[in-house]
Structures are given as C-alpha cells and as structure tokens.
Design an enzyme around this catalytic site. Structure first.
Site, mmCIF file in Angstrom:
data_model
loop_
_atom_site.group_PDB
_atom_site.id
_atom_site.type_symbol
_atom_site.label_atom_id
_atom_site.label_comp_id
_atom_site.label_asym_id
_atom_site.label_seq_id
_atom_site.Cartn_x
_atom_site.Cartn_y
_atom_site.Cartn_z
ATOM 1 N N GLY A 1 64.885 50.712 34.574
ATOM 2 C CA GLY A 1 63.599 50.100 34.910
ATOM 3 C C GLY A 1 63.710 48.585 34.885
ATOM 4 O O GLY A 1 63.241 47.904 35.795
ATOM 5 N N HIS B 1 57.594 45.261 27.140
ATOM 6 C CA HIS B 1 58.773 45.848 26.486
ATOM 7 C C HIS B 1 59.967 44.888 26.555
ATOM 8 O O HIS B 1 60.590 44.586 25.529
ATOM 9 C CB HIS B 1 59.116 47.177 27.165
ATOM 10 N N GLU B 2 60.261 44.400 27.758
ATOM 11 C CA GLU B 2 61.441 43.522 27.890
ATOM 12 C C GLU B 2 61.221 42.220 27.134
ATOM 13 O O GLU B 2 62.132 41.704 26.495
ATOM 14 C CB GLU B 2 61.756 43.246 29.367
HETATM 15 N N1 BAL Z 1 67.850 47.895 27.351
HETATM 16 C C1 BAL Z 1 67.763 48.649 28.535
HETATM 17 C C2 BAL Z 1 66.431 48.580 29.187
HETATM 18 C C3 BAL Z 1 65.360 48.602 28.185
HETATM 19 O O1 BAL Z 1 65.250 49.534 27.390
HETATM 20 O O2 BAL Z 1 64.606 47.661 28.078
HETATM 21 ZN ZN ZN Z 2 64.291 48.628 25.867
#
Ligand code: BAL
Ligand code: ZN
Length: 900
Positions: free
Chosen positions: A267, A303-304
C-alpha cells in the site's frame, strides 16, 4: 529454499556507521557506488583467531563491478561473489572503508523490489530485503547507519531528484545532466532507504510543529493527478497534529515528502522523510474515489507518518519482530481514525476484517504467531496476523493499563530505545515497568499461533444477589505448537438490568473485599479457568461481555438465548456489543439455514436453495423485527445502521462449517437478504429517500455525509436483491445520475450481480467514462471479477486480455485475481474452472512478480475448509504449483506450507 529461524538470531560481526551512495541513473545501465564505514562488532578474538568474514547480501540481478577495502581494489580471487552474497576475508583490524560498485537495470526489474521504474520514473522499495537489489550490503534492520545519497540523471527526463533527509546540494552537469545530494541526519536501517527520480509535479503545504518548527509537506504525483492530492495532504496534517496531542510525538525534520507511484507491491512505505505510496492510497476526487477510498487514504497516510516514531526512530532488531512496528502502528492508525471519525464504526470495521480474514489465517496451515518463529521469504509475513492481530495485542495493553498507563509505557519505550533496533520483549518490558505490573501472560500472545476460545458460563444466585462468571480458555494446536498456555484476556464487560441500563459492578476479590468497577469494568483473565463474582446484583442481569471486542478471541457464552441477544441489540450501552448481538443472531440463523439447505442437496440454483431455507423456517419475525428496530432507531447513525443490518461474511461463517460448499452458503445468505428486503421494503425505501443527496449538494468526506451514503447504499443493495424490474431501473437511473463515485459504484455493484443486458450496458458505459482513469478501472475490473453472477469465470478469463488489464501492475492483479478469489460462486465453481484459472494466473504472474504471485496463491490456502470435491481440486492446483520448475521462493513457501 532455506528457512531462517528466530532462535538463530546473532548480532552481526560488523556494523556500518555511515553509507555514501552515488547513483548514476541511466536508460540502459544504472551504476551505484556505495562507500561504507565499517566497524568491528566481534568483540575480543581469541589469540590466533582470524577476524570474521564480512558477508554482504546481494541479488542475482545486481552485477558487481568493483570492490575495494581500505582504499585497495580487490582482485578476483580476493573476494567471493555468488548470486546472493559478496564475501570479504582478510579484513584489516579496527574500522575500515569498503567501496562497492554495482550495475543495475532498473527498467527490467519487474519484481518492484530494490530500484525499479514505474511510469518512466525511478523509484525504490527496500522493505523487507530489497536494498540488496541495489548494492551488496548488510541487509538487516539492526544495522543502523547515517546515509548520504547523491543522485545523478538526465535533467529533461528526470527533473525531480529525491532522497531521504535534507537536500544538501544540487546543480547542473554537462550533457544535460544534473544531480542532487541528500543527507539524512538520523541513523536508519537500509530498509528505510529511498530514492525517486522523474517527471513529477508537486503540491505543498506547511505544518508548524508543537515546538514551533515549520515543516514543508510535499506530495509528488504525475501532473494530471495534481488535482487529487488535497485529501492526502489534509490527512497528513491531521496525523501530525494527532501524534503530538496523543503521544507527544513531534516530527523531526524540516521536510516530509510523499511520492505516488502506480506500480507498487504494498500500500505504501514509510521511508524516512520520503514515503512512497501506491497511487491508489494518495489520489482522491469525489468523482473517482469512494468514501472507503477517502477513509483508507486518511488511515494509511496516518499509518506511514506514525511509523516515523514507531518503526523509524525505534525499529526492529530482526524481521521476526515485525509486529513491534506494524502491530503498534496499526493500533495507532486505528485510534487516529477512531478519533477523526466514529470510534464505534471504526472498531466494527476492524473486527469484521479480523474475523473474516485473520481468524481464517490463524486457523489454517499458514497460521503463525504475531512474532513468527521462521520464514523462507520475509515478504510472506506481512500478514493480517502480524498487522491486525498484532494491533489487537497492542490494544490489550491499552485496555488493561488505560490511556494514561499506555502513554506512560510509550514514553518509557521511547526514552529507552530511541535510535535503536529492538524487540517485542523490549516493548512489553517498557509497558510493564512504566506501570509496575506483571505482563508475562500477555507476552504469550507473541509466541502462540491460533485464535483462543473463550467459554463463559454464568450463574445468578437470587438469595445472595451474586452473579458469577466462570471463564475457561483454550487455544487449538497449530503447526509445531501442540500445547498452548493460557493467555491474558482482558474481558471488558457490563451487566444490563431489566430496564436495559448498566448496573453497578461490584467485584468480589479472593479475600472477600469488594472493588467498585463502575458500570463497565475490565476483568484480567489469565488462567485456564477462573471465576469472577459480582455482589449486590438485585435481578438476574443480561451480560454484555468482551465490550469493544476487548480481546481477539472466539467467545462462546453458554446458554445465551436469542431473547438475550435481542435485548442486547436493543439496549447495550456499548455500541460494539449492540452490533455484535445482531451478528450473533444472524450467525445462528444462517448456520441453521445452511445446515438445512445442505441436507437437501447442493447449490444447484438460488431458487432451490431458497425453497429449502423456507422449508426450514425461513427468517423468523423476531429477527426481522430486530432489524426493523435498528433501521428505525433515530439515535443510531447511518454508518452504524448499515453495518448492523449487514450479515456476517461468508468467510466468517465458513469457519464454523465442516466441509463447506461456498456457492450454497452464498445462496443462503442471499436468501436471507432477500427475505429481509421483502419484509422491510417500506423501511428501506424510506431510508433511501431520507438519506439521499439534496440536489446540488457537493460531496464532502465527513462522518455525517458518509453515514448518509452508507445507509442509503446498504438499503439499495438489499432492495436490489429483489431483482424487480422497477428496482433495477431505479438503480440504472441512480448509476447514470450519480455525482460521486461512492454512489456510482454502489449502484453499479448491484447491477453487476444481475444477469442480463442491463449489466453489460452499465459496465460498458462505466468503462467508456473512465477509460483514462486507471484507478477507477481497478474498480471496474474488481467488480466484474468478484461478481457472483452465474458463469462469470468466462468473463473474468476474457478480462485478462482486455486493454484495460496490465499483468505487470500489482493493483491490476489484486483487483482481477484476488477479486476473483473472493467470489464464492465463481472461484469455487463446481467444475474447478475457477481454480484452474487461478492456478494458471499464479504461475504466469510468478514469472513477473514473486510477491504478487505469492499473495494470489493464498486463495488456495483455505482448501481444507471445503467439501471433499473442492478440497481435491484445490489441492491438485497447489501440487501443480509447488512442482512447477523455476518457482519463486515466495510462492513455494506459501504453496508448500498450505499443503502441510
Ligand atoms: N512497512 C511496510 C508498509 C507499512 O506497513 O507501512
Ligand atoms: Zn506499517
């Protein structure tokens, strides 16, 4: 292929403090020069012992051009290079420099790991082990180094050059080339490295942090998409503010970049200050994106961003610890979304997904603990278990310790571990120490696979006015784990009195003392069996257990009656448990009807199945009445109502059926939907009218506006099950007149389920309207692939050759193939044609992109859930895949483990 085991973790013999990278980007060949400052980490050597070798990870498409140690170029024979490793021996004592020059062909890299091209632009994806696809390196997350990246490219084709950290220098070079130098002041593991070079347009906003620093926020996209980034930018600003207010976490650089690319396996990716996103999680306009897309964009941008602290500043020691950053960051994004929108709706959505997909994973052959013990390809462990169950485990701390206690634990975690690569045990220790509590039984959630069963029985003693809960737990055995210990299950509960109000909870302790828990309390259940007694309970209550789904378990309440569930559905003060009561009622009914329908034969056609369901009692009036009450309840918002009148998913029900027949189950579900629609038609039509857009009203992504659309479209979907010409015409009109994608796709998804010319006309006009919008075409592909219209396998096969479909693009494969895998009728067609189609597709995609192919093969993992004939056909596809010459390790791991 070789398995890696968690128990074998050992610190590396060398570490790297600084990395200087120079990328000369070219159309044919890209050259990467990497200069590493290497430090010994092997401690004192025994007398006469040789210094250990330095083994740098590589990949077969990375061509080694030159290697030098301490300024001396090594001649052939002074190093060893294989497809996977560069080994350096006879290294100098103390610190030294290593220089490695490699050549790549990013334009040929269809795996989308390492450095590759998407829509003509260079970009990278290094998590989990993609950095080794760029240069030979110690590709493991416990190597944290400071990076400087110089990028050189043709200026006309690649005007934008981006790296991690701050831009230090840029300029023009001869021959129309230019360069930029980026420096990241924070040490990081190589999986967070990123580079982008291309023709991109940018939109910028600014954010002032809590300490008054200005941060430039930039989103880079292809020029024609510049009008679709406002929502993502807004979401980023909300995320930054939320993390400051909720966890006191401030952003640490002056620049935060997001780049959207069309070809991306995941994603999105949290590379330090240079997030790279799948374009479907950035771009949104009312005409092209649905409410769900808007909501996902908000959640994933959050999230990111949240990874900057939970993942980047504090990262994982090894990949077995992935849930340390992912479970925690999913929990954080869930809380963010809950705070921005509706908490109850978010919780229900997350639990629906957990139950319909993660529980299935946990019960099948790929079952693994949230901290896995072994893997062949780490990419295969970016699973619902690691992410979603991992988030549930983080939620256990929050439920037990409360918001304040959880924050204390987070503060201590950052105080202890900022700048380090750590383990799940370190997180648990910070939570326990900050709150001075013992969390050992919570720790078992990290090492045990499978969904625990929680059995609760209740006893009311009118004479002593006590109410006792007896709780028992067990977790079924799974591969390699025969015996499971009891885990800590926080049971959040209330007791409803006869008027439906919560009664005070007075919990009797083992010493006879009484603790006042208010009206919602949390019981700490951590033995195989325990009893909890409440005093002063005047009348036998109705228990509301596991409020807010306080633990990821399957709960069985002994003697729970339909009357009790109807009472909870009508009165529970916990909105999650109101929804849950309705789900339990529906589940009981559906399983009963399925059993009756199955006893009468297979799923030959919907009509026969419906007749068998009707003969078994159909849908009782009390059930219809409960749904009527929910639909008419003025206190409930539309999004909640829409979920409350949605039946449990087929996947979730399948868990409870031995030897399931998926098309039959689908027809049973549709029978119930149709009966509800028949009996509730006036209510459904009234809700459609009451929640319709006012003429000329512009689209807004607000909880209130989404709620109107959610209930309206849910009611329309129920009405469409009646398959009446008048309703179909209404749907066609709505499809034509829709002013936003949410309503347009809602109408189209109803039409796609109908056989006949209306379906074809609608699909053709949708394609015509959106043929230049690749993200919308994903929806068009997905709807057709997932459709349960009889005989749809042939259509899906033909879509593979449609000009709209591109097999090298992961989103296309996810929409078409994974979408198809979700169709109970056509993927599971009795003649096996759906399975054969998917088997062919897996093998074809595996020659292009191993990660995508591995995700597709997961469609077969649940094969043991189905009837004997389907089991045999699915199994034979898995066997065919496993024995295919040249299979990737990714696909091999999933297919071979699925067969075990
Ligand atoms: N770290 C891979 C993508 C995500 O979980 O944010
Ligand atoms: Zn993540």
């Amino acid at each position: 292929p070789q398995q890696k085991f968690r128990k074998d973790y050992a610190p590396p013999p060398y570490t790297i403090s600084t990395v200087h990278l120079n990328f000369i980007l070219g159309e044919e060949t890209t050259t990467v020069t990497s200069r590493l400052h290497v430090l010994p980490n092997y401690g004192l050597l025994e007398e006469g012992a040789a210094r250990p070798a330095l083994q740098l990870d590589g990949r077969k498409d990375v061509k080694l051009v030159r290697v030098a140690v301490a300024g001396n170029e090594l001649a052939a024979g002074q190093y060893m290079v294989t497809e996977k490793q560069l080994t350096l021996n006879n290294l100098p004592p103390g610190e030294f420099e290593v220089e490695v020059v490699t050549e790549l062909r990013p334009q040929d890299n269809s795996t989308l790991e390492g450095l590759y091209k998407s829509s003509g632009n260079f970009c990278t994806q290094c998590e989990a082990e993609g950095f080794r696809g760029i240069t030979f390196f110690l590709d493991r997350p416990d190597i944290m180094a400071k990076y400087t990246t110089r990028i050189e490219a043709d200026e006309a084709n690649y005007p934008v050059l981006l790296g991690n950290g701050n831009l230090k220098e840029s300029g023009k070079l001869e021959g129309g080339r230019h360069y930029a130098v980026w420096e990241d002041p924070f040490p990081k593991p190589c999986y967070l490295f990123a580079l982008v070079a291309g023709k991109l347009s940018m939109k910028e906003r600014s954010f002032t942090t809590c300490s008054g620093r200005e941060v430039a926020l930039r989103i880079f996209v292809q020029e024609n998409n510049l009008g679709k980034v406002d929502h993502a930018l807004e979401s980023l600003i909300k995320s930054m503010k939320w993390d400051e207010e909720t966890f006191g976490l401030e952003y640490d650089l002056d620049l935060f970049n997001i780049v959207a690319v069309d070809d991306f396996n995941m994603g999105a990716m949290e590379n330090k200050s240079l997030n790279i996103f799948n374009s479907r999680l950035v771009l949104a306009s009312p005409e092209t994106a649905t409410d769900l897309d808007y909501s996902r964009i908000e959640g994933v941008v959050g999230h990111e961003y949240f990874h900057n602290w939970t993942g980047n500043r504090v990262t994982c020691r090894d990949w077995f610890q992935l849930t340390l950053k992912e479970g925690l960051t999913v929990f954080r994004d869930q809380e963010f979304t809950a705070d921005m929108n509706s908490r109850a709706v978010k919780r229900i959505e997350d639990v629906m997904m957990l139950r319909s997909s993660q529980f299935t994973e946990d019960a099948g052959p790929m079952s693994h603990p949230i901290r896995p013990e072994s893997y062949i390809k780490m990419d295969n462990f970016y699973t619902l278990t690691v992410y979603e169950k991992g988030a549930e485990v983080v939620r256990l701390y929050d439920t037990l310790l409360g918001k304040e206690g959880f924050r204390k634990g987070m503060d201590l975690y950052f105080k202890r571990h900022d700048g380090h690569a750590v383990t799940c045990d370190d997180f648990l220790a910070a939570m326990a120490d900050a709150n001075n509590v013992n969390l050992d039984t919570l720790g078992r959630w990290y090492s045990q696979a499978g969904t625990p069963n929680l059995h609760v029985s209740t006893l009311y003693d009118a004479a002593s006015k006590t109410y006792t809960l007896t709780c028992k737990q067990n977790t079924p055995p799974s591969a390699g784990q025969d015996i499971k210990l009891p885990v800590l299950i926080p049971i959040k509960l209330g007791l409803l009195g006869p008027d439906g109000a919560d009664v005070p909870l007075r919990l009797r302790g083992p010493d006879g003392s009484v603790t006042d828990l208010g009206t919602t309390g949390v019981l700490r259940f951590e033995e195989a069996e325990s009893t909890f007694t409440f005093e002063g309970v005047e009348v036998e209550p109705v228990p509301s257990l596991l409020r807010g789904f306080s633990a990821p378990v399957k709960m069985h309440v002994e003697g729970q009656t339909d009357e009790q569930l109807l009472f909870l559905l009508a009165h529970d003060s916990d909105p999650f448990n109101r929804w849950e009561a309705g789900q339990r009622l529906a589940r009981k009914l559906l399983l009963k009807l399925y059993a009756a329908a199955a006893a009468g034969g297979g799923a030959d056609n919907a009509k026969d199945v419906g007749e068998r369901c009707a003969a078994a009692g159909g849908v009782p009036d009390a059930f219809v009445g409960a749904y009527r009450a929910v639909l008419g309840d003025e206190t409930l918002d539309g999004s909640f109502k829409a979920m409350a009148v949605s039946l449990p998913t087929g996947n979730e029900l399948m868990d409870a059926i031995e030897g399931a027949d998926p098309p039959l189950l689908h027809h049973v579900r549709m029978y119930v939907v149709k009966q509800l629609a028949l009996q509730l038609r006036p209510e459904l039509e009234a809700l459609v009218a009451a929640n319709d857009d006012k003429p000329g009203e512009p689209y807004h992504f607000t909880a209130a506006a989404c709620a109107h659309r959610a209930i309206k479209n849910r009611c329309l979907a129920m009405l469409s099950s009646l398959e009446e010409p008048e309703i179909t015409q209404m749907l066609l009109n709505r499809f034509k007149d829709a002013t936003n994608m949410t309503d347009e796709i809602a109408a189209l998804s109803c039409l796609v389920e109908l056989a006949g010319p209306d379906r074809d006309v609608a699909l053709a006009s949708f394609y015509d309207k959106f043929k230049d919008e690749p993200l919308v075409l994903l929806k068009w592909l997905g709807l057709q692939a997932t459709s349960n219209a009889p005989g749809n396998v042939a259509l899906v096969k033909s879509l593979v050759d449609h000009p709209a479909f591109n097999v090298t693009n992961p989103n296309n494969c996810y929409s078409l193939f994974l979408g198809f895998g979700r169709s109970p009728v056509n993927f599971h067609a009795a003649d096996g044609s759906g399975y054969a189609f998917m088997g062919d597709a897996v093998l074809r995609v595996d020659t292009i992109n191993h990660q995508v192919a591995a995700r597709m093969v997961s469609a077969f993992t649940t094969w043991r859930q189905y009837d004997k004939e389907r089991q045999a056909m699915m199994r034979s596809q898995l066997e065919r895949i496993v024995s295919h010459p040249g299979l990737s390790e990714n696909v091999f791991e999933i297919a071979s483990k699925s067969l075990k």
